[in-house]
Design an enzyme around this catalytic site. Structure first.
Site, short mmCIF file in Angstrom:
data_model
loop_
_atom_site.label_atom_id
_atom_site.label_comp_id
_atom_site.label_asym_id
_atom_site.label_seq_id
_atom_site.Cartn_x
_atom_site.Cartn_y
_atom_site.Cartn_z
N SER A 94 0.86 -4.19 9.89
CA SER A 94 1.81 -4.54 10.96
C SER A 94 1.52 -5.97 11.38
CB SER A 94 1.60 -3.62 12.16
OG SER A 94 2.21 -4.16 13.31
N TYR A 101 -3.54 1.72 17.75
CA TYR A 101 -2.60 1.24 16.73
C TYR A 101 -3.01 -0.14 16.22
CZ TYR A 101 1.68 -0.06 14.32
OH TYR A 101 2.57 -0.47 13.34
N LYS A 155 -4.43 -1.25 12.46
CA LYS A 155 -3.72 -2.15 11.54
C LYS A 155 -4.61 -3.33 11.13
CE LYS A 155 0.06 0.23 11.10
NZ LYS A 155 0.44 0.81 9.79
N1 LIG Z 1 8.75 0.04 13.46
C1 LIG Z 1 8.15 -1.13 13.56
O1 LIG Z 1 8.58 -1.98 14.33
C2 LIG Z 1 6.93 -1.45 12.72
C3 LIG Z 1 6.38 -2.74 12.79
C4 LIG Z 1 5.28 -3.04 12.01
C5 LIG Z 1 4.75 -2.10 11.15
N2 LIG Z 1 5.29 -0.86 11.09
C6 LIG Z 1 4.69 0.09 10.15
O2 LIG Z 1 5.66 0.49 9.19
C7 LIG Z 1 5.30 1.76 8.65
C8 LIG Z 1 6.53 2.65 8.63
O3 LIG Z 1 6.91 2.93 9.97
P1 LIG Z 1 8.44 2.96 10.45
O4 LIG Z 1 8.60 1.90 11.44
O5 LIG Z 1 9.32 3.02 9.28
O6 LIG Z 1 8.42 4.34 11.29
P2 LIG Z 1 9.11 5.76 11.05
O7 LIG Z 1 8.58 6.63 12.16
O8 LIG Z 1 10.58 5.62 10.91
O9 LIG Z 1 8.49 6.23 9.67
C9 LIG Z 1 7.17 6.69 9.54
C10 LIG Z 1 7.18 7.93 8.65
O10 LIG Z 1 5.81 8.37 8.50
C11 LIG Z 1 5.82 9.79 8.52
N3 LIG Z 1 4.50 10.31 8.91
C12 LIG Z 1 3.93 10.34 10.15
N4 LIG Z 1 2.75 10.98 10.11
C13 LIG Z 1 2.55 11.35 8.81
C14 LIG Z 1 1.52 12.05 8.15
N5 LIG Z 1 0.44 12.54 8.81
N6 LIG Z 1 1.65 12.26 6.81
C15 LIG Z 1 2.74 11.82 6.14
N7 LIG Z 1 3.76 11.17 6.73
C16 LIG Z 1 3.66 10.93 8.05
C17 LIG Z 1 6.90 10.15 9.55
O11 LIG Z 1 7.35 11.48 9.40
C18 LIG Z 1 7.97 9.10 9.25
O12 LIG Z 1 8.92 9.59 8.33
C19 LIG Z 1 4.16 2.28 9.54
O13 LIG Z 1 2.93 2.10 8.87
C20 LIG Z 1 4.24 1.40 10.76
O14 LIG Z 1 2.99 1.28 11.41
C21 LIG Z 1 6.38 -0.51 11.84
#
Ligand SMILES: NC(=O)c1ccc[n+]([C@@H]2O[C@H](COP(=O)([O-])OP(=O)(O)OC[C@H]3O[C@@H](n4cnc5c(N)ncnc54)[C@H](O)[C@@H]3O)[C@@H](O)[C@H]2O)c1
Length: 282
Positions: free
Chosen positions: A140, A153, A157
């Site tokens: 992230s 969090y 990261k």
């Molecule tokens: N949303 C943001 O703004 C943002 C910013 C930077 C980084 N990220 C990172 O991007 C990645 C994807 O997140 P996103 O934003 O698409 O969120 P999201 O919640 O849409 O997707 C995350 C997915 O992970 C799955 N998940 C959660 N716990 C799990 C487990 N124990 N085993 C298997 N699957 C599991 C959820 O069911 C979900 O489908 C993450 O690593 C997040 O930290 C997100």
């Protein structure tokens, strides 16, 4: 063994994970989609199959080593190979560092850090044997800084960036051609504001429930300012798989933030906060 290349994506049913799957399918790969959310996984599989994609859905809890080993076994049973492994599942939880329970901290670390560790243990041996392949780890942009009320969090990261670097060094030292990339995305239009819905029962309930108005504000922020996951995935995969970049920022300003952060630390100070509280939703 399958003719086409095979990818595995964790956290594949939503957000960036689903974007990565669609983008990998468009590149001609077969994709194993893994997620803890069984219903969302089934819908994702149906949608992808309807578009002609060759996908296999495997319900997986990345906090459990056995579950990720099973994912690897299903992948190899079905396709006989694995080429690209996207360790993307992630969760977030708000709360002061001392108020969140140890179970809260553990949940975030178990998904965000151990989910990656379990993926490395389950898939890297097959990549090493093949002598090629790519591991893409989702961190992230909060790994370039720190934010209040998000200690688990943000620190998780920071950890996965270091895990990715160490993994690439280990692979190079043993002479492997397996490549690693780590992506530090900015805000994504995704379900992250509701991450707590994926908390396995063994962690109990959240110790400091997030007020509904904050969750609403987080949802609204991501819906309004979050990048389109598919467009982000196309860009990330191009830089990871085609250009073989190790570190991928989705916003160049984040790279500058990393430099400022390191500068403040090397001056002996506490790096200043760079994001307003309303943005603490990653
Ligand atoms: N949303 C943001 O703004 C943002 C910013 C930077 C980084 N990220 C990172 O991007 C990645 C994807 O997140 P996103 O934003 O698409 O969120 P999201 O919640 O849409 O997707 C995350 C997915 O992970 C799955 N998940 C959660 N716990 C799990 C487990 N124990 N085993 C298997 N699957 C599991 C959820 O069911 C979900 O489908 C993450 O690593 C997040 O930290 C997100």
């Amino acid at each position: 063994m399958a003719d086409r290349e095979v990818a595995v994506v964790t956290g594949a049913a939503s957000g960036l994970g689903f974007g990565l799957v669609s983008s990998l399918v468009a590149r001609g790969l077969s994709v194993v989609i893994a997620d803890i959310d069984g219903d969302a996984l089934v819908s994702a599989e149906k949608r992808l199959r309807a578009e002609g994609a060759d996908v296999l859905a495997v319900r997986t809890d990345v906090t459990k080593s056995e579950s990720v080993l099973e994912l690897s076994a299903h992948t190899l049973d079905r396709f006989g190979r694995v080429d690209v492994v996207c360790l993307n599942a992630g969760v977030s939880l708000r709360g002061r560092a001392w108020e969140l329970s140890v179970a809260d901290w553990r949940w975030v670390y178990d998904v965000n850090v151990f989910g990656v560790v379990h993926g490395i243990q389950a898939f890297v041996p097959a990549l090493l044997e093949a002598g090629a392949g790519h591991v893409l780890i989702t961190a992230s942009n909060s790994a370039t800084t720190t934010l209040p009320s998000l200690a688990p969090y943000v620190s998780s990261k920071h950890a996965v960036v270091a895990v990715a670097e160490s993994l690439q060094h280990d692979l190079r030292e043993v002479g492997s051609g397996v490549n690693v990339s780590v992506v530090l995305p900015g805000a994504i239009r995704s379900g992250m504001a509701d991450a707590v819905r994926h908390r396995p029962a063994d962690y109990g309930s959240v110790s400091v429930p997030v007020p509904e108005d904050l969750t609403r504000a987080s949802r609204a922020y991501l819906a309004r300012f979050g990048a389109d996951p598919r467009a982000m995935a196309d860009d990330v995969l191009q830089r990871a798989l085609d250009e073989r970049r190790f570190c991928i920022f989705t916003d160049p300003a984040d790279a500058a933030m990393l430099v400022d952060h390191a500068g403040a630390l090397s001056d002996g100070g506490l790096p200043p906060l760079v994001a307003p509280v309303s943005q603490e939703v990653k």
